[in-house]
Structures are given as structure tokens and as C-alpha cells.
Design an enzyme around this catalytic site. Sequence first.
Site, mmCIF file in Angstrom:
data_model
loop_
_atom_site.group_PDB
_atom_site.id
_atom_site.type_symbol
_atom_site.label_atom_id
_atom_site.label_comp_id
_atom_site.label_asym_id
_atom_site.label_seq_id
_atom_site.Cartn_x
_atom_site.Cartn_y
_atom_site.Cartn_z
ATOM 1 N N CYS A 332 0.826 -1.205 0.000
ATOM 2 C CA CYS A 332 0.000 0.000 0.000
ATOM 3 C C CYS A 332 0.866 1.263 0.000
ATOM 4 O O CYS A 332 1.527 1.558 -0.985
ATOM 5 C CB CYS A 332 -0.975 -0.016 1.169
ATOM 6 S SG CYS A 332 -2.349 1.148 0.952
ATOM 7 N N HIS A 434 -3.730 -5.501 1.066
ATOM 8 C CA HIS A 434 -3.561 -5.806 2.486
ATOM 9 C C HIS A 434 -4.045 -7.230 2.750
ATOM 10 O O HIS A 434 -4.988 -7.696 2.126
ATOM 11 C CB HIS A 434 -4.384 -4.847 3.353
ATOM 12 C CG HIS A 434 -3.856 -3.453 3.381
ATOM 13 N ND1 HIS A 434 -2.675 -3.117 3.987
ATOM 14 C CD2 HIS A 434 -4.369 -2.294 2.866
ATOM 15 C CE1 HIS A 434 -2.475 -1.808 3.868
ATOM 16 N NE2 HIS A 434 -3.482 -1.290 3.185
#
Length: 733
Positions: A332, A434
Site C-alpha cells: 500500500c 492488504h
Amino acid sequence: MAKVIMVQGTMSNAGKSLLVGGLCRVFRQDGYRVAPFKSQNMALNSFVTRDGLEMGRAQVMQAECAGIEPSVYMNPILLKPTGDIGSQVIVNGEVLRDMPAREYFAYKTRLIPDILEAFKHLAAENDIIVIEGAGSPAEINLKENDIVNMGLAEMVDASVLLVGDIDRGGVFAQLYGTVALLPEPEKARIGGLIINKFRGDASLLDSGIEMLEEKTGIPVIGTVPYRPLNIDDEDSLSSHLEGSGLGLVTIGVIRFPHISNFTDITPLESMPGVGVVYIENLEQFKKYQGYLDLLILPGTKNTLGDLQWLQDTGLKNRIHMVTPEIPIIGICGGYQMMGLRVSDPDGVEDGGVEEGLRFFDAHTTLTKAKHRKQVKGKIHFQKGIFEGLPEMEYQGYEIHMGETETHEEDALTRNAEGEVNGQQECNVYGTYVHGIFDEDRIATAICQRLAEKKGVTLPRTAEESYQSIREQEYDKLADLVRENLDMERVYGMLREATISSPDISSSVKAAASSKKPPKETLEYVKPGNIEKRSFEIIAEELQSRRIVIPEEEDRITRRVIHTTADFEYGETMCYSEGAIEAGLRALRQGATIVTDTNMTRSGINKKFLATLGGEVRCFMADEDVAKEAKERGVTRATVSMERAAEIPGPVIVSVGNAPTALISLHEIMARTDWRPALIIGVPVGFVNVVPAKELILESDVPYIVNRGRKGGSNVAAAICNALLYRIRDEQKD
């Protein structure tokens, strides 16, 4: 409405989140439908629900303890710090806007309707709500218009457990000082004190506990010992951020000032032989550099700020130096840093442009629109140390504000639609996903390859999934709570929630009232005629909805609708041929009804059942059942159903909560000749509920089952009572 209890702490990281999770697990094991709730959560670790909404990770963990799917109703307000004095405010899973702390403090009472609406939704679907407070209720500078501690307890009329952290010292001062700073009405809500994270001989605390109880007038209901549990945490003070130390394979994680979703690393920490160290300055990097086999750049809530921090600390240059030898994975925000530059034209963070780590020929542009979604796809390593690993499927979620240029030929991860959401170049890998290490195959393959390169062998792991390991940790947490808290007192503190709005501004009250449905016209009905009038209304609505129920099934289905006020049951209730007659026959013969919750047991008309020679049994909360289940490594439901099979005479099994009870029944019937006279299968929830019901629908045993996720202890009791009342009415005739 559901019963409620609240856990507050003397400070942040006192252990509230884990104790709430433990209580949720205990109540779930005892057969209740339970859900966690935290009105306002400040955290950088977040999760995306199935419907693309964002919530705090702690409530996800607590939902898993409760055996239910995470929902934003469990955490209606999430604050994600973006700097030292401001946060991104997320309401009902969606970004409202960034606010400085002072602005939010003045604004927050406008969110009370959202808090109460979320709570009502959970209270309508569960037997018990366990609420977590935030920080301390005695932060006297912040008490005005409190919406998360005693203010919330007053809104829903909750009793409070107050937790102190002895590991950080001064626990008696913590607990006494907190109580002393509260006004009398708030003190009166505290039903018990808890000393948490104790190490050593608990008897050494006896004299202090005696004095504390004398000075506060509140009992200490437990001293909970410290236990290292591998359970997700969300607090920036989390012990997970201390790392596990060096291992046969050692993974370094850059601890950004605004680190987020560090729970991504938890699956790696749980692998035998794998050590994790967190690095937050150049000296630490130099200390561990010779041991590192992999470096991870985790998520961050402030990509530009943390990229500048890398430059200022000298870590940016050091990372470049080690890249040829040490592979790097960015997730991310960490992935966004790995390109040529990160720009912020709209001032989403601090505005401006920062040069990236220049590993990828890519540019990231931060945008105001936030990407939130659960994703499935595949990861395919084609370069560097991990080249040659098989293509593997993943399941995770994306939360980011920004778009990163990608190149098809450099794709690392793709989603199910084939879109690239991660890149690779030599020994450098980045992805927006994630939770990618939650997939056991991916985490194992990466660590095994690192071990091969190093010439070491990792210990063989049991054939257990990471999810299975988490479930075991949740059971350990429940054992810790059950063994060290006075659960009889805890149960005694449960009270039915009564919702009331605090004294807030007229504009907020208007907002709250605008969300209420229009009132129905009042009608006067004599108390003795209320049930009769209810069934008349049910008949009218069934007709208006054009729902036709077979005559033989009509009486039972209508009683279920009467219990739930949900007409969907008119279309989802399933009866095997002869099921009703089989149940009636068994009851006339003095059947034993075995339930999976004490709530179902309490709701059945035991007085009339006794006139037929029958009784109701519930084994789920029996101590010997819990002990046997723990020793054998099975669920309480399994042992309970085995006990049911040992009862002489006809047995009716009524399941309103635990799908594992239905699964156990199916397994018992597959390996033995025992058959219950009737199975009432109406568990409620998300995990295994539908498949468990389908097993019974395919069986050769008489059954009454509600298809889908709906059901509950009240429904299970209503079906039993409908059968009993039919016999009672026949006797009157």
C-alpha cells in the site's frame, strides 16, 4: 432489545480490546448471539468489509471472536490520524473529511444519531452487545459531550467493567484515581474492577485489592495474567510493534511514524523459525542489516510525510544500498513510495511532490477519492529471488487514496478482473493488497525460499491454516477470561439496553429525529388481547404480501413471525414430510428437548412440558462439557450433541445459535444409528450457518429448518412452544 455490558480502561492499551474479544468468545461459547461495539475508534489499522466500508481492526478481531461477519455497525466512527493534530474522520465506513482535533471535538455530537442507529441494528440481531470504551473515562479535559466512554454508557444504560494495566505500573492508583475523578452517577455504573496483564504470584496483590475495594466500594472481579497471544491489535502502543526478534529467517519492517495496517505482518510472525524486527532509525538498521533476509515497507497513513522521514533519517539511502542483497516488499503506502515520485496536487496529505525510492518506473498521484474494496486475485513472481514460485491465489482488501502507474510486463498481483494492483522489478516487489500474507501458501512459499537462499531449514509447520491458528488463539483468550474473571458477576452485570439521547443541540436532535420512521397510529388493546391482535395483524400482512403458508405448517410459522416481526420466515421455513407429527408424537411421549443455548431453554414452556413428562436440557455451559471439549480439542457443541445422543427416550434437538451443533449432529448420525425424533435447525449468523442447515435439509431425520442466515434462540424456542401449545389446545378440546 439485547443485553449490554461495557469495558472501559484507565488508559490506552490497558487491554480493553482483548478483554472485549475474550468476553465475546465466552458468550459465544455459552450459546449466545453476541457482537462487539465501539462507537468511536482512533486507529491506523483498518479493514474493508464485504460491502466496501472501512472499520477498525480491533472490532474485526472481536467479531471473529464472536463468530460473526465484521460490520461497520460495530464501529460507526473511525478516526485515522493524518498528523499530530488532525485525523481523517470516517463515518459508517465512508470518509467524511479531515478535521483538526479541535474541530472534531466540537462536531462529534452531530454523530450521535449514527452511533445510536448502528447500536440499534446490532441490538436487534443479537442477545448481548459488548462495548469497548476508548482511552480513559477520567480524561476530564475531554469529558464534555463524551460519546465513547461514560457518555455512551449512559446513552444505552450499560454497566461498566473498569480495567487497569499493572504491567505499566501504579495499577491501584490508576483504578482509584479514575473512580475518584468520576461524578457519582458514573461511579455507580462501575460494577467491577479488573487488574490486567499481571506477572507473578497474584496473592501478592491481596492486601492492595482489599484496600482498593474499601476505598472505591467496587469489587475487583479478577486479576488477569499476562499471556502472549498472537492476536491482531490496532493500537500504536501494541506489543506487536516490538517484534519477535531474530530467527532462522529474519524479516525487517520499517516502522514509519504513521505506520498503518501493521497487522499485515502478523501471519509472518506466527511462522515457526521466522523472526520479525521493527526498524525506526538508521542505527537499528545497521544493527540488524547483517541478519535481514527480507525488508518490508508497510502501509502508512501519510505517504509523503513518511517518505520525507526516510530521507531525513538516512534510511532511504541505506535501503538503496542493501537492495541487491535483501529483497524488499512494499504494501500500500510502502508500495507507493517505491516508484519515481509521489505527488499530491489536491493536498490530500500535505501537498507537493516527493521523490520516491525509484525502484519502479512509476508515478503515484494521491487523490481525494478513497479506494476501499475486498479483492481476490493471483500473485505471480517472475523476477528476483522469488522467481519460479508457482502462481498463487490471494484474498485481501485495498484501502488507499491514490493511483499508481503500472506496466503489464511488470505485474506482480492482479485482481479477479485482471487489473494490475502490484509490480515487481528484480528483488523489489510492491502491491496494494492488504492481508496478502494471510494466505498460508503465499507466506510459506516466501519464507521457504528465503530459508533456501540462506541455507537453513525452517521447522515443519502443522497442516493448519492461519485462520485455524487464529481460532485457537481466540479460544485461549476465552479460557484466560473465563478462568480469571468472576463470570457469575459479569453475567449479573448484563442489563437490557435502554437507548436515550443525551442533552444535545436542537440541530442534532433534528438530525436524529429525521432518521426515525413515521409513527404508526396508536390503537387501544386490552392487555389480555394483545397476542390475539398481534396474530390478526400477522394474518392481514401475510395476505397483503401474498404469502401462503401450508395449513399444517401455518401455526408454527406464524408464531415465529410473531416472535421476530419478520415476514421473510413465511417464505424460508422448511418442514420435512411428517416433521410436525413426529415432534408432537415425541412430546406426547415425554421427550427431552436439548437446546444449544440457555436462552432457548429459558424461553420454552417448561411447566407444560413437564406435564407431558418431558424436560429441557442445555449442556453448553456445563463445566465438565467445557473441560472435555478442551481436552479433546473439539467444540462444546460437539460434546453437547454427544451428550444428547446418550439420553434415553425420544429427543428433540433445538438449535438456535451454534451451526457447529448441526454439523456435529450430522457427523453423529453418519457414524451411529442414533436419530433424534426431530431437529429444529435455526442458528443465526454468517460462519457455516447456511452449509450446516443444508446438511440437515439433506438428512433422513424429521426437521424444521429456516433456510439462510436468519434464526436465533428466540426462534428455536418459539417453534418448540408452537408444538407444545398445539398439544395443550388439543387437550382443552
